[in-house]
Design an enzyme around this catalytic site. Structure first.
Site, PDB file in Angstrom:
ATOM      1  N   LYS A  35       0.824  -1.212   0.000  1.00  0.00           N
ATOM      2  CA  LYS A  35       0.000   0.000   0.000  1.00  0.00           C
ATOM      3  C   LYS A  35       0.852   1.254   0.000  1.00  0.00           C
ATOM      4  O   LYS A  35       2.035   1.232   0.323  1.00  0.00           O
ATOM      5  CB  LYS A  35      -1.003  -0.037   1.160  1.00  0.00           C
ATOM      6  CG  LYS A  35      -2.160  -0.992   0.828  1.00  0.00           C
ATOM      7  CD  LYS A  35      -3.286  -0.987   1.808  1.00  0.00           C
ATOM      8  CE  LYS A  35      -4.397  -1.908   1.276  1.00  0.00           C
ATOM      9  NZ  LYS A  35      -5.433  -2.192   2.267  1.00  0.00           N
ATOM     10  N   ARG A  48      -3.013 -10.246   4.638  1.00  0.00           N
ATOM     11  CA  ARG A  48      -3.471 -10.330   3.234  1.00  0.00           C
ATOM     12  C   ARG A  48      -2.381  -9.714   2.364  1.00  0.00           C
ATOM     13  O   ARG A  48      -2.085  -8.528   2.501  1.00  0.00           O
ATOM     14  CB  ARG A  48      -4.785  -9.552   3.114  1.00  0.00           C
ATOM     15  CG  ARG A  48      -5.380  -9.500   1.715  1.00  0.00           C
ATOM     16  CD  ARG A  48      -6.650  -8.641   1.726  1.00  0.00           C
ATOM     17  NE  ARG A  48      -7.237  -8.562   0.408  1.00  0.00           N
ATOM     18  CZ  ARG A  48      -6.853  -7.703  -0.531  1.00  0.00           C
ATOM     19  NH1 ARG A  48      -5.885  -6.860  -0.296  1.00  0.00           N
ATOM     20  NH2 ARG A  48      -7.448  -7.687  -1.714  1.00  0.00           N
TER      21      ARG A  48
HETATM   22  N1  PMM Z   1      -7.567  -3.759   0.690  1.00  0.00           N
HETATM   23  C1  PMM Z   1      -7.814  -3.878  -0.629  1.00  0.00           C
HETATM   24  C2  PMM Z   1      -8.742  -4.821  -1.100  1.00  0.00           C
HETATM   25  N2  PMM Z   1      -9.376  -5.668  -0.256  1.00  0.00           N
HETATM   26  N3  PMM Z   1      -9.751  -6.422   1.925  1.00  0.00           N
HETATM   27  C3  PMM Z   1      -9.525  -6.322   3.231  1.00  0.00           C
HETATM   28  N4  PMM Z   1     -10.155  -7.150   4.089  1.00  0.00           N
HETATM   29  N5  PMM Z   1      -8.689  -5.388   3.755  1.00  0.00           N
HETATM   30  C4  PMM Z   1      -8.024  -4.497   2.965  1.00  0.00           C
HETATM   31  O1  PMM Z   1      -7.299  -3.629   3.482  1.00  0.00           O
HETATM   32  C5  PMM Z   1      -8.223  -4.589   1.559  1.00  0.00           C
HETATM   33  C6  PMM Z   1      -9.120  -5.580   1.070  1.00  0.00           C
HETATM   34  C7  PMM Z   1      -7.123  -2.976  -1.578  1.00  0.00           C
HETATM   35  O2  PMM Z   1      -5.862  -3.496  -1.898  1.00  0.00           O
HETATM   36  P1  PMM Z   1      -5.579  -4.353  -3.233  1.00  0.00           P
HETATM   37  O3  PMM Z   1      -5.926  -3.490  -4.404  1.00  0.00           O
HETATM   38  O4  PMM Z   1      -4.143  -4.665  -3.151  1.00  0.00           O
HETATM   39  O5  PMM Z   1      -6.402  -5.590  -3.247  1.00  0.00           O
END
Ligand code: PMM
Length: 313
Positions: A242, A282
Site C-alpha cells: 500500500k 493479506r
Molecule cells: N484492501 C484492498 C482490497 N481488499 N480487503 C480487506 N479485508 N482489507 C483491505 O485492506 C483490503 C481488502 C485494496 O488493496 P488491493 O488493491 O491490493 O487488493
C-alpha cells in the site's frame, strides 16, 4: 508445491487448465492454528493499484490463483472490483463473471477461498459454489442487507473498517483518535451483525488500512493493533504494497518504489503482525510473508502461541 498438492498429485499451473483434477477440498478448519495465516491476493480487475489488468482474463487469473495456492497461501482472496480511492463502481454481474469461474476452479483445486465483494448478490453466488469467506470492504456503507445474508448462510465474514466509498473515503480520513474511533465504529458494525443473527465466531475484524486513512493513521492503527485485538475477535492486517509503504521507502528525491518493490516492507509488517498474534495477513507476495510469519512464530516459541480459532470452525 505444498504437501497437500503433492499428495493429491496436482502440480503448479504450468499447463492447460484441464489438468486441474478435483482434490479434497480444504476448509478453514483444516488450516494451521499455530501461526498467522497468509491470504494471497488475486484481483481479477482492470484497475487495482498493484495488479490491475494482470489477471483480468479468467484463465490467467486461475493460473495466478493456483500459483498462490502452490506457493503456500493458506487462503486466496478473489476480488472483481477495485476499491482504490477514486475507482468507478462496477455492476455485480460483471463482478460475478470475473470472479465465479476463478473461485470455482480454486475450490476444485483444494484452495480455501474468500471473495472480496461489497455486493450481497456476488457473495451469495460465491457461497453457492462452496464454503467461502466473505471479505467485505464496504464498512456496511454499500448494501445494508449484508448482515442478513451472513446470518442466513453462517459464512465467515471479514468486517473491515471504512468510511464513505471510493469517491469520498479520502476526504473522510479525519479523526481525533484514529485507533479509538476505528474500534468504536467497528464495534457498532459488529453489533449490527450480531443483532441480525450473526454469531461472533463468524467474524474477523480488519482496521481497513488505506480506506479513509492517511499514511500516518495507518501507522497509528498498526501501533494500536493490541487494542483492536483486545475486542477478542480474529484480526486481519492488509498492508500489502500500500501507498504508505511507498511513502516510507521513498528516496531522498521523493521517488517512491513501484508496488512490487514494497514486498520486503510488506513482509516486515507480516512478521510484526504475526508477533502480535493476528489471525491473518493479506498479501500479494505469499512466499515472503509466509517466511515472515513462520520466523515470527519460531521467535515467539511454542509457549507464546496464542490459541487461535478459525471463524466458523
Ligand atoms: N484492501 C484492498 C482490497 N481488499 N480487503 C480487506 N479485508 N482489507 C483491505 O485492506 C483490503 C481488502 C485494496 O488493496 P488491493 O488493491 O491490493 O487488493
Amino acid at each position: 508445491m505444498d504437501s497437500m498438492a503433492a499428495q493429491a498429485g496436482t502440480g503448479p499451473a504450468t499447463g492447460p487448465l484441464t489438468v486441474i483434477r478435483k482434490v479434497r477440498r480444504r476448509r478453514l478448519a483444516d488450516l494451521p492454528t499455530d501461526r498467522t495465516l497468509v491470504m494471497g491476493i488475486l484481483n481479477v480487475t482492470h484497475n487495482s493499484f498493484s495488479d490491475g489488468g494482470d489477471y483480468l482474463d479468467t484463465e490467467t487469473a486461475i493460473e495466478q490463483g493456483l500459483r498462490l495456492h502452490y506457493s503456500g497461501a493458506d487462503l486466496i482472496d478473489v476480488g472483481g472490483e477495485s476499491t482504490r480511492p477514486g475507482a468507478e463502481p462496477i455492476d455485480p454481474l460483471t463482478e460475478q463473471n470475473r470472479v465465479l469461474p476463478v473461485i470455482e476452479a480454486l475450490l476444485k483445486a483444494g484452495a480455501v477461498v474468500s471473495v472480496d465483494t461489497m455486493h450481497t448478490a456476488t457473495a451469495e453466488a460465491a457461497l453457492k459454489l462452496g464454503d467461502v469467506i466473505i471479505n467485505d470492504v464496504s464498512g456496511l456503507n454499500h448494501e445494508p442487507d449484508m448482515p442478513e445474508l451472513i446470518a442466513r448462510t453462517g459464512a465467515p465474514y471479514i468486517l473491515m473498517h471504512n468510511r464513505g466509498n471510493a469517491q469520498t473515503m479520502d476526504s473522510l480520513a479525519v479523526y481525533d483518535d484514529v485507533v479509538e474511533e476505528v474500534i468504536q465504529e467497528l464495534t457498532r458494525l459488529k453489533d449490527t451483525f450480531l443483532a441480525a443473527g450473526v454469531k461472533p465466531e463468524q467474524l474477523i475484524l480488519d482496521p481497513g488500512l488505506g480506506f479513509a486513512k492517511s499514511g500516518e493513521q495507518n501507522w497509528e492503527l498498526l501501533r494500536g493493533l493490541p487494542r483492536l485485538m483486545a475486542l477478542g475477535l480474529p484480526v486481519l492486517v492488509a498492508a500489502s504494497r500500500k501507498r504508505f509503504l511507498g511513502t516510507l521507502l521513498a528516496t531522498d528525491s521523493g521517488a517512491e518504489p513501484v508496488a512490487t518493490a514494497r514486498d520486503h516492507a510488506t513482509a516486515a509488517v507480516s512478521a510484526l503482525s504475526a508477533s502480535h498474534g493476528v489471525w491473518g495477513v493479506r498479501v500479494h507476495d505469499v512466499e515472503s510473508s509466509l517466511h515472515a510469519v513462520k520466523t515470527a512464530q519460531a521467535w515467539a516459541g511454542p509457549a507464546a502461541v496464542p490459541s487461535r480459532r478459525h471463524p466458523g470452525a
